[in-house]
Design an enzyme around this catalytic site. Sequence first.
Site, PDB file in Angstrom:
ATOM      1  N   ASP A 498      36.596  50.189  47.468  1.00 26.18           N
ATOM      2  CA  ASP A 498      35.380  50.770  46.908  1.00 26.18           C
ATOM      3  C   ASP A 498      34.816  51.666  48.009  1.00 26.18           C
ATOM      4  O   ASP A 498      35.126  51.473  49.184  1.00 26.18           O
ATOM      5  CB  ASP A 498      34.405  49.630  46.561  1.00 26.18           C
ATOM      6  CG  ASP A 498      33.124  50.150  45.933  1.00 26.18           C
ATOM      7  OD1 ASP A 498      33.196  51.136  45.189  1.00 26.18           O
ATOM      8  OD2 ASP A 498      32.060  49.579  46.203  1.00 26.18           O
ATOM      9  N   GLY A 888      31.665  43.561  45.818  1.00 25.38           N
ATOM     10  CA  GLY A 888      31.393  42.537  44.808  1.00 25.38           C
ATOM     11  C   GLY A 888      30.468  42.967  43.696  1.00 25.38           C
ATOM     12  O   GLY A 888      30.245  42.225  42.764  1.00 25.38           O
ATOM     13  N   ASN A 890      30.386  45.996  41.405  1.00 22.73           N
ATOM     14  CA  ASN A 890      31.042  46.366  40.145  1.00 22.73           C
ATOM     15  C   ASN A 890      32.533  46.068  40.177  1.00 22.73           C
ATOM     16  O   ASN A 890      33.279  46.543  39.341  1.00 22.73           O
ATOM     17  CB  ASN A 890      30.857  47.874  39.881  1.00 22.73           C
ATOM     18  CG  ASN A 890      29.410  48.217  39.675  1.00 22.73           C
ATOM     19  OD1 ASN A 890      28.692  47.487  39.008  1.00 22.73           O
ATOM     20  ND2 ASN A 890      28.969  49.298  40.267  1.00 22.73           N
TER      21      ASN A 890
END
Length: 1226
Positions: A498, A888, A890
């Site tokens: 991410d 943690g 999305n």
Amino acid sequence: MEKEDLKIVNRGLEDEMELSGYRLCRWKLVLVGLGGLCTGGFLFLLLYWMPEWCVKATCTRSAVRDAEVALLQSTDEFKRWFQAKVRIMLAPGKDPYGNLASQTASPRANDHAHNPSDSAPGKITQNPEDQHVPKRYFTLHSTKYFWNDTIQNFEVLKGLEDLSMTCSSVHSKHSAGLNKNQQEYRRCFFGLNEIDVKVPSLFKLLIKEVLNPFYIFQLFSVILWCTDEYYYYAMAIVIMSVISIATSLYTIKKQYVMLHDMVAAHSTVRVTVCRGENETEEALSTDLVPGDVIVIPSNGTIMPCDAVLICGTCIVNESMLTGESVPVTKTDLPNPQQDKKGGHGDAIYSTEEHKRHTLFCGTNVIQTRYYTGEMVKAVVVQTGFSTAKGQLIRSILYPKPTDFKLYRDAYLFLLCLVAVASVVFVYSLVMKIINQEPVKEIIVKSLDIITITVPPALPAAMTAGIVYAQRRLRKVGIFSISPQRINICGQLNLVCFDKTGTLTEDGLDMWGIQRVEDGRFHHSEEKADDKSLFTTKFVSCMATCHSLTKIEGQLSGDPLDLKMFEATGWILVEATEEETAHHDRIELTYVKPPNQLLPPSVISPEQDMELSELYELSASYMIGIVRQFSFSSALQRMSVVVRQIGERRMDAYLKGAPEVVASLCKKETVPEDFAEVLEDYTKQGFRVIALAHRRLESKLTFHKVQNINRDQIEKNMDFLGLIIMQNKLKTETPGVLEDLRHANIRTVMVTGDNMLTAISVARDCGMIQPQDRVIIADALPPKDGQTAKINWHYADKPSKHLNKPTKLEEMDIIMEDGHSVDEMRIQEQYHFAMSGKSFSVIIEHFQDLLQKLVLHGTVFARMAPDQKTQLVETLESVDYFVGMCGDGANDCGALKRAHAGISLSELEASVASPFTSTTPSITCVPNLIREGRAALITSFCVFKFMALYSIIQCLSVALLYSIGSNLGDFQFLFIDLAIILLIVFTMSLNSAWKELVAQRPPSGLVSGPLLFSVLTQIFICLGFQIMAFLLIQNLDWYSKPDFYNCSVPHHMDDFTNSTEEQTEERIMNDVNTTLFFVSSFQYLIVAIVFSKGKPFRQPSYKNWPFVLSALILIVFLFFIMFFPIAEIDQFLELVCVPLSWRVSMVLIVLGNTVVSVFIEGGIDLFGTKCLSWLCCRQKKVPKARYMHLAQELSVDPDWPPKPKSTTEAKPTPHLDDCSYQIEAIS
């Protein structure tokens, strides 16, 4: 008949299963009972281990609707079997959602009358027998499956979502609540509202643990050894098993208790339930059923169920589900029927689509906001295990088995050992018969060989490496809820990251603003809290368009919103209940500028202005937030409706992704150079947010605004400008990605941010090298009769023409000028980048291109949570071992789906992820891969060692059987306890190598070099043992009694009992002593040879417990060989052999050592190369799908697609046909 009656339950879901029905058969039950008695209970055990055999052996096939036993098989790759008993419940009706009065007459699936007066409770209480209907159901994995006559299948009753109700029907039909009778009726179907984690009794756990095939095999071994009077070894194995079982029971019990306590802590609370229009009553949360209406207390609560807000607003901490502790504002569900224009927007309610209006079980409601005299109400949608928290707990209680090649190969290896055992069993049987030994002796000794060949200590030895790795990971702050996955981490060859909070800093810094007036951009400004700006719509939008709230006097909410609001310098005031009453219940939250920003012209005449007057002046600039449309990752925007004090008309402000905001604005208000300015910022890696404003019509009153659809507000806006925010890279990010690149581990960015920003960050952190080409795949769905298509754009390179951006046309010339496209392909790497929308189109219309794209896909921008999961699945489908690292928020779905999900959330709550790092830094990724590789290599070493141990001992015993001898009880004991267990548990202690290397460990035991290594060592050990066995028998002194037991003063004549003498003579002989010494050294040789260090583990000489253990054992063996001690020789049943033979044994052992080390070293250096050469000669296709694809694409002249070309999907009737073509657009 069978195929017709095969039903599918949970169709399309993760736990989809095939269901078939059976009825108990009496004669089959009698036969099974007799069979069980005849086999001493073994048949019962076999049926206990194999549910499908059990059902088929005791039942006959029947229609599913009449079944007494349900047999289910999962449709995933594991094909697991389950059995469940079908029970019958007498219920007052068939349909849990129906009108009670009409249940027996005509049960209808969607008859959900909820008016208490309609339900006729009197009828139920007067004639209960008449109303009772038999309802068939079975329970599996804490879920009840009820028979549905309409669909002729079993189904799960989840809650109100089963009704496919619209948002307006939630308000009109479900907002009054249920009466007592209806609640009790529904409870028959849904049960108590509790997530019941039953902690099994120790007795139950013990029985389950003991009935494990491994322990049954151990029990069989112990009984066998006792009949052969091997009491000491049998006792040692029993003690080991008891310790192992006790440890296992303690761990399992502790996990159950922890999970039970975590769930039970807030599972039962007192709630206020609405009964009818104005009635309320106190009840326990366990009594709640779907359809109940509960009142959310103003001081907050822990939600006991999933419920949808129908009145009021809540501020919720959802860290239990998402791992992100940022408070989220939940608003009441829109009621389209109250909005005259919005009737068409009446969507079907779903917890996923309307999560901004849904309060999830286990989440913490911090505080509520409500209008005077009105309560904050929510309709219970799901209860118990059907809730979000219930599903999470179920996934922990009933996890999917870890599919890893190592474990599949381990079973294959055990089968090979069983095959070897069978051969030796037949050999020993023949030898015993030839030697005319007693029948009991023949049976016991022949069966004994099986217990030698399949080592009982193997499972304990295999888990040692994982346990040590878990302990080392804990020291560096990485915790695991799935230790078996540590081995899988050693195989990772691709990691998805991410962006925000993972690769970059969590918080954003305000870089500046660029306002728009009259359709033109102003120069960029650094600060938004300038006195000249505070009356502008731009600053008003920054001050109001957010979801911030005050919790205990502190501003709290999304970090981006916080930075934006703090940049204005304004103050947020949350009104009390009395103030909302004073202002006609319109505004709930106000923002106002600080006193120092107020116009000096007004303040200067009266220097001694009183505070009250100053407050009134400040209040005249106050803006009240009337309605908030929360940020939606799907829509990529949020908006608010506000009213300035003293103004009659309201304003709407919008903020979101620039492309989205611009599309909702009037064309004339968006600057012509909007795209260029935006591109310029995003290429530099800035996070850009656009703002817009609209003056609302005077006819829009407060009540209309409360029920209006957001689509009617978010249109015809005036573009206000851009906020530019900086998202700095974390200092450790480039270094970690460089390490992964050197280790040939691919890195991929999966983000919700803008694509050009993501590409810029990917270049900055080294994910995309400066010389690499980036190809943007812009996929468009079918439109106006045209097929779906992908436009290929080549992104500019920042390394060339830094001052002047390279245009796409110039890039074409560069490609054609002097270099062929093939040469360019060799010189350059290329990366694909695409948005979430393009990814969806490609999945739907370009399935055959999808795998090719993910092979070089590096940047995936604007990805929704479910798209992240789809990407992980696609990467796994081409045989990548995928790691996912996220904060943690999305990423829950992707973290669970990946082979190794690593959450950077410090909260214990992100239970979704197998691994959690307490330090929010991606340094945990290489640490985890290093430890995974070390644990994997340790597993291979241990498995190879245990296999060699079995074969060496099996051979020793087989050779001794041939002369009517065997190893002694204490010899077995010494070998198994002092050598094997000590070596196994110390050789697993090697820690991970300090850096990641490009080489990857093999994924399974059945790989060329590993098998070659094991087989060569088996033949070497066999050769040297047989050499010693044959040599001693050809010596002059062989079998002369004078040489027996020279360390003992008296010889065998001292034995009084002839039977005892016979036994001692069979054990205590020179061949036995020779094979004992040679085999003992062989165990140590293979342990040292197999205990590999670099490149995956620290060298063995740094593992001092292993070195010390091996040295002590070698010294001890040499000592008792050359300096016999009577007591030790008697204990180990050894005889004294001549010194010349002892020297010969040392030479045999040294020869064995040299050959073993030389051969293993040769395999390490040349084994892989030789096998590769052999494979190349055979033109073997690579096993991994992604390698196979890479080979295909390397010779494809049309790949990668040319710049400014288009790929169109062909509307072909056959799925097998190629469904795309590439066209060059001039």
